[in-house]
Design a protein around this motif. Structure first.
Motif, PDB file in Angstrom:
ATOM      1  N   ALA A   1     -18.242  15.923   8.158  1.00 53.54           N
ATOM      2  CA  ALA A   1     -16.981  16.489   7.662  1.00 53.54           C
ATOM      3  C   ALA A   1     -16.155  15.409   6.959  1.00 53.54           C
ATOM      4  CB  ALA A   1     -16.199  17.094   8.827  1.00 53.54           C
ATOM      5  N   TYR A   2     -16.122  14.192   7.523  1.00 53.95           N
ATOM      6  CA  TYR A   2     -15.414  13.094   6.861  1.00 53.95           C
ATOM      7  C   TYR A   2     -16.080  12.756   5.532  1.00 53.95           C
ATOM      8  CZ  TYR A   2     -12.363  11.906  10.802  1.00 53.95           C
ATOM      9  OH  TYR A   2     -11.395  11.927  11.754  1.00 53.95           O
ATOM     10  N   ASP A   3     -17.420  12.726   5.512  1.00 53.57           N
ATOM     11  CA  ASP A   3     -18.132  12.408   4.268  1.00 53.57           C
ATOM     12  C   ASP A   3     -17.823  13.434   3.174  1.00 53.57           C
ATOM     13  OD1 ASP A   3     -19.219  10.256   5.558  1.00 53.57           O
ATOM     14  OD2 ASP A   3     -21.155  11.205   5.965  1.00 53.57           O
ATOM     15  N   GLU A   4     -17.758  14.697   3.559  1.00 54.22           N
ATOM     16  CA  GLU A   4     -17.434  15.734   2.582  1.00 54.22           C
ATOM     17  C   GLU A   4     -16.003  15.588   2.081  1.00 54.22           C
ATOM     18  OE1 GLU A   4     -18.245  19.272   4.726  1.00 54.22           O
ATOM     19  OE2 GLU A   4     -20.427  19.200   4.393  1.00 54.22           O
ATOM     20  N   GLU A   5     -15.100  15.171   2.971  1.00 56.75           N
ATOM     21  CA  GLU A   5     -13.717  14.954   2.542  1.00 56.75           C
ATOM     22  C   GLU A   5     -13.625  13.792   1.568  1.00 56.75           C
ATOM     23  OE1 GLU A   5      -9.248  14.398   4.525  1.00 56.75           O
ATOM     24  OE2 GLU A   5     -11.038  14.559   5.800  1.00 56.75           O
ATOM     25  N   PHE A   6     -14.367  12.708   1.841  1.00 58.51           N
ATOM     26  CA  PHE A   6     -14.386  11.571   0.919  1.00 58.51           C
ATOM     27  C   PHE A   6     -14.980  11.974  -0.429  1.00 58.51           C
ATOM     28  CE2 PHE A   6     -14.617   8.777   4.883  1.00 58.51           C
ATOM     29  CZ  PHE A   6     -13.266   8.504   4.846  1.00 58.51           C
TER      30      PHE A   6
ATOM     31  N   LYS B   1       0.831  -1.198   0.000  1.00 54.66           N
ATOM     32  CA  LYS B   1       0.000   0.000   0.000  1.00 54.66           C
ATOM     33  C   LYS B   1       0.872   1.257   0.000  1.00 54.66           C
ATOM     34  CE  LYS B   1      -4.197  -1.745   2.224  1.00 54.66           C
ATOM     35  NZ  LYS B   1      -3.839  -3.161   2.176  1.00 54.66           N
ATOM     36  N   SER B   2       0.413   2.245  -0.748  1.00 57.81           N
ATOM     37  CA  SER B   2       1.090   3.543  -0.758  1.00 57.81           C
ATOM     38  C   SER B   2       0.702   4.334   0.485  1.00 57.81           C
ATOM     39  CB  SER B   2       0.707   4.322  -2.021  1.00 57.81           C
ATOM     40  OG  SER B   2      -0.681   4.645  -1.988  1.00 57.81           O
ATOM     41  N   GLU B   3       1.424   5.410   0.723  1.00 57.76           N
ATOM     42  CA  GLU B   3       1.103   6.244   1.880  1.00 57.76           C
ATOM     43  C   GLU B   3      -0.272   6.877   1.725  1.00 57.76           C
ATOM     44  OE1 GLU B   3       3.200   9.734   4.623  1.00 57.76           O
ATOM     45  OE2 GLU B   3       4.193   8.969   2.824  1.00 57.76           O
ATOM     46  N   ALA B   4      -0.652   7.215   0.490  1.00 56.02           N
ATOM     47  CA  ALA B   4      -1.977   7.791   0.257  1.00 56.02           C
ATOM     48  C   ALA B   4      -3.077   6.791   0.591  1.00 56.02           C
ATOM     49  CB  ALA B   4      -2.094   8.242  -1.203  1.00 56.02           C
ATOM     50  N   GLN B   5      -2.878   5.519   0.239  1.00 50.95           N
ATOM     51  CA  GLN B   5      -3.852   4.492   0.584  1.00 50.95           C
ATOM     52  C   GLN B   5      -3.984   4.336   2.092  1.00 50.95           C
ATOM     53  OE1 GLN B   5      -2.190   1.392  -2.310  1.00 50.95           O
ATOM     54  NE2 GLN B   5      -4.307   0.753  -2.114  1.00 50.95           N
TER      55      GLN B   5
ATOM     56  N   THR C   1     -14.100   4.908  -1.976  1.00 51.64           N
ATOM     57  CA  THR C   1     -12.822   5.282  -1.356  1.00 51.64           C
ATOM     58  C   THR C   1     -12.299   4.192  -0.442  1.00 51.64           C
ATOM     59  OG1 THR C   1     -14.090   6.480   0.346  1.00 51.64           O
ATOM     60  CG2 THR C   1     -13.253   7.759  -1.525  1.00 51.64           C
ATOM     61  N   ALA C   2     -13.185   3.482   0.250  1.00 51.34           N
ATOM     62  CA  ALA C   2     -12.737   2.397   1.116  1.00 51.34           C
ATOM     63  C   ALA C   2     -12.138   1.253   0.307  1.00 51.34           C
ATOM     64  CB  ALA C   2     -13.912   1.879   1.962  1.00 51.34           C
ATOM     65  N   LEU C   3     -12.734   0.949  -0.831  1.00 52.55           N
ATOM     66  CA  LEU C   3     -12.218  -0.120  -1.686  1.00 52.55           C
ATOM     67  C   LEU C   3     -10.867   0.257  -2.276  1.00 52.55           C
ATOM     68  CD1 LEU C   3     -15.564  -1.075  -3.417  1.00 52.55           C
ATOM     69  CD2 LEU C   3     -14.117  -2.679  -2.155  1.00 52.55           C
ATOM     70  N   LEU C   4     -10.720   1.501  -2.708  1.00 50.43           N
ATOM     71  CA  LEU C   4      -9.436   1.938  -3.254  1.00 50.43           C
ATOM     72  C   LEU C   4      -8.343   1.883  -2.193  1.00 50.43           C
ATOM     73  CD1 LEU C   4     -10.387   4.971  -5.535  1.00 50.43           C
ATOM     74  CD2 LEU C   4      -9.667   2.685  -6.234  1.00 50.43           C
ATOM     75  N   ALA C   5      -8.674   2.242  -0.958  1.00 50.11           N
ATOM     76  CA  ALA C   5      -7.680   2.204   0.118  1.00 50.11           C
ATOM     77  C   ALA C   5      -7.244   0.780   0.416  1.00 50.11           C
ATOM     78  CB  ALA C   5      -8.256   2.849   1.377  1.00 50.11           C
TER      79      ALA C   5
ATOM     80  N   ASP D   1      -3.346   6.604   4.344  1.00 50.57           N
ATOM     81  CA  ASP D   1      -4.022   7.796   4.861  1.00 50.57           C
ATOM     82  C   ASP D   1      -5.531   7.676   4.688  1.00 50.57           C
ATOM     83  OD1 ASP D   1      -1.618   8.893   5.563  1.00 50.57           O
ATOM     84  OD2 ASP D   1      -1.464  10.210   3.811  1.00 50.57           O
ATOM     85  N   LEU D   2      -5.950   7.205   3.522  1.00 49.72           N
ATOM     86  CA  LEU D   2      -7.378   7.042   3.255  1.00 49.72           C
ATOM     87  C   LEU D   2      -7.981   5.982   4.164  1.00 49.72           C
ATOM     88  CD1 LEU D   2      -9.628   8.081   1.456  1.00 49.72           C
ATOM     89  CD2 LEU D   2      -8.972   6.388  -0.263  1.00 49.72           C
ATOM     90  N   GLN D   3      -7.237   4.913   4.411  1.00 51.51           N
ATOM     91  CA  GLN D   3      -7.710   3.855   5.297  1.00 51.51           C
ATOM     92  C   GLN D   3      -7.878   4.365   6.727  1.00 51.51           C
ATOM     93  OE1 GLN D   3      -5.221   0.206   5.687  1.00 51.51           O
ATOM     94  NE2 GLN D   3      -6.879  -0.782   4.585  1.00 51.51           N
ATOM     95  N   VAL D   4      -6.947   5.212   7.170  1.00 52.52           N
ATOM     96  CA  VAL D   4      -7.038   5.786   8.518  1.00 52.52           C
ATOM     97  C   VAL D   4      -8.289   6.657   8.639  1.00 52.52           C
ATOM     98  CG1 VAL D   4      -5.965   7.461  10.061  1.00 52.52           C
ATOM     99  CG2 VAL D   4      -4.597   5.658   9.064  1.00 52.52           C
TER     100      VAL D   4
END
Length: 337
Positions: free
Chosen positions: A191-196, A107-111, A221-225, A113-116
Motif C-alpha cells: 500500500a505504501y509502494d502504491e502511494e509512492f 523542509k516544507s510540510e509536504a517533504q 520520493t525519498a531523495l525529494l523528501a 509528510d513524505l519523509q514520515v
C-alpha cells in the motif's frame, strides 16, 4: 543574529548585534519564542536541524526572517567552556555567521509528510525481515532448511505445505501465524509502494528521477523528501559526500591511498541508493553503452561491491544534476555508444 537552542518545552535565545556581541539572553517556551520573533525586525534566526526545527523555521520565515539551520556537529566547535543551554544558543548564533558554514535546507510540510511515510515503510520492512529470519531459524532448529530470501522461502513453504513439515502441531501453528503476519506486512508495504507510485506520477521532479536506472519510485520520493531541489549542495559530488558514498583518502610519502567510504550522512538514502545500484548494475554492465563500458572497466579491476558503491555515488551526482538544472535524464548514457 538570533541563535535558538531548541528544547522539548523551553528554548534558550542568544541575540548578537552587528559586532558579534551578545545583547540578548532569554529562556522561553516554544510558543513564546514565536511571539517574540514576531515582535523583532527582520533578522537571521539560526537553529540546529533537530526535531521541531523545520516547523519553527517555517513559522519564522513566514514572519519575514531569514532562517539558517545547521547540523549539530558543525555547531559543537563553537561551544565555549562547559556546555549549557545559554552557551549552546550563543554557539549556534556564532556558527551561523561563518561564511563557510553549511546549512540545511528548510523542509516544507509536504517533504516532512513524505519523509514520515518512508520511515513508516522502513519500520514495516524491518519487522518483516525479522519475522522471516525467525521463521527460518525455527525450521532450521528442526532440521528443515529453507532457501534464503523472502519470496523463495514463501514459495517453498507453499510447495511443501504446513502438513508437510515434520514438526509438532504447536510449532506448525506458530509457523502458520508467522506466515500470516508476513502476509499482512506485505499488504501494508505494498500500500505504501502504491502511494509512492501515485505521488511520483503527479510530481515532475519525481518522474525525472524515477527515469534514472537504479533509482526508481522509492528512491526518487525519498531523495525529494530529504534534499528537495538540491540547492543545499553546490555540486553533485557534495550530495554524494553527504550520503557517505565518496571514498576517504589518506596521504603518506607523497602518495594518496583511497580508503573505504565515510558512511556519513543519511543512512537510509545511502542504503536505498546502494540497493538500487546493485540491482541495476548487471543490466547496465551488459549493455553496449557509455555507462556499461565504464562499469565493465571498473569490474575488471575492482571488487563488485566497490563498483556498486561507485555506481551509487554516480547516481547521486546524476540526481543532483537533474534537480538543480531541471532537466530530464540523458538517455544517451544508457544508449549504445
Amino acid at each position: 543574529m538570533l541563535g535558538i537552542d531548541l528544547g522539548k518545552n523551553s528554548c534558550s535565545l542568544a541575540g548578537l548585534d552587528a559586532t558579534g556581541a551578545v545583547v540578548i539572553r532569554r529562556k522561553m517556551t516554544r510558543e513564546a519564542v514565536v511571539a517574540f520573533a514576531a515582535s523583532l525586525p527582520s533578522c537571521v534566526i539560526a537553529m540546529e536541524a533537530c526535531c521541531g526545527a523545520h516547523f519553527l523555521g517555517r513559522a519564522f520565515a513566514g514572519q519575514g526572517h531569514e532562517v539558517r539551520l545547521m547540523s549539530p556537529e558543525y555547531v559543537q566547535p563553537y561551544v565555549k567552556a562547559q556546555k549549557t543551554d545559554d552557551r549552546d544558543a550563543e554557539a549556534i548564533a556564532e556558527a551561523a555567521t561563518r561564511p563557510t558554514m553549511r546549512f540545511v535546507t528548510l523542509k516544507s510540510e509536504a517533504q516532512l509528510d513524505l519523509q514520515v511515510l518512508h520511515r513508516a515503510r522502513e519500520r514495516l520492512v524491518l519487522a518483516r525481515t525479522a519475522l522471516i529470519n525467525q521463521l527460518r531459524a525455527i525450521l532450521l532448529e528442526r532440521g528443515i532448511i529453507f532457501p534464503k530470501g523472502r519470496i523463495a522461502l514463501m514459495r517453498r513453504l507453499d510447495e511443501v505445505g504446513l502438513e508437510g513439515l515434520a514438526v509438532s502441531d504447536r510449532t506448525r501453528a506458530l509457523v502458520s501465524d508467522l506466515r500470516d503476519e508476513c502476509a499482512v506486512l506485505d499488504r501494508r508495504i505494498k500500500a505504501y509502494d502504491e502511494e509512492f507510485a501515485a505521488l511520483a506520477r503527479n510530481d515532475p521532479q519525481a518522474r525525472r528521477l524515477s527515469s534514472i536506472p537504479g533509482v526508481g519510485v522509492i528512491n526518487a520520493t525519498a531523495l525529494l523528501a530529504a534534499v528537495g531541489d538540491g540547492s543545499a549542495f553546490a555540486r553533485g559530488r557534495d550530495l554524494a559526500s553527504w550520503l557517505g558514498l565518496t571514498p576517504r583518502q589518506h596521504s603518506t610519502g607523497g602518495k594518496t591511498k583511497m580508503l573505504g567510504i565515510s558512511k556519513r550522512g543519511n543512512r537510509y538514502l545511502r542504503k536505498q541508493l546502494i540497493h538500487g545500484a546493485r540491482a541495476a548494475m548487471p543490466h547496465l554492465a551488459a549493455k553496449p553503452t557509455r555507462m556499461g563500458a565504464w562499469l565493465r572497466e571498473m569490474l575488471s579491476r575492482s571488487h563488485p561491491n566497490v563498483v556498486v558503491v561507485a555506481l551509487a555515488a554516480k547516481l547521486a551526482r546524476i540526481v543532483w544534476a537533474l534537480l538543480r538544472h531541471e532537466r530530464s535524464f540523458d538517455q544517451g548514457a544508457v544508449l549504445p555508444a
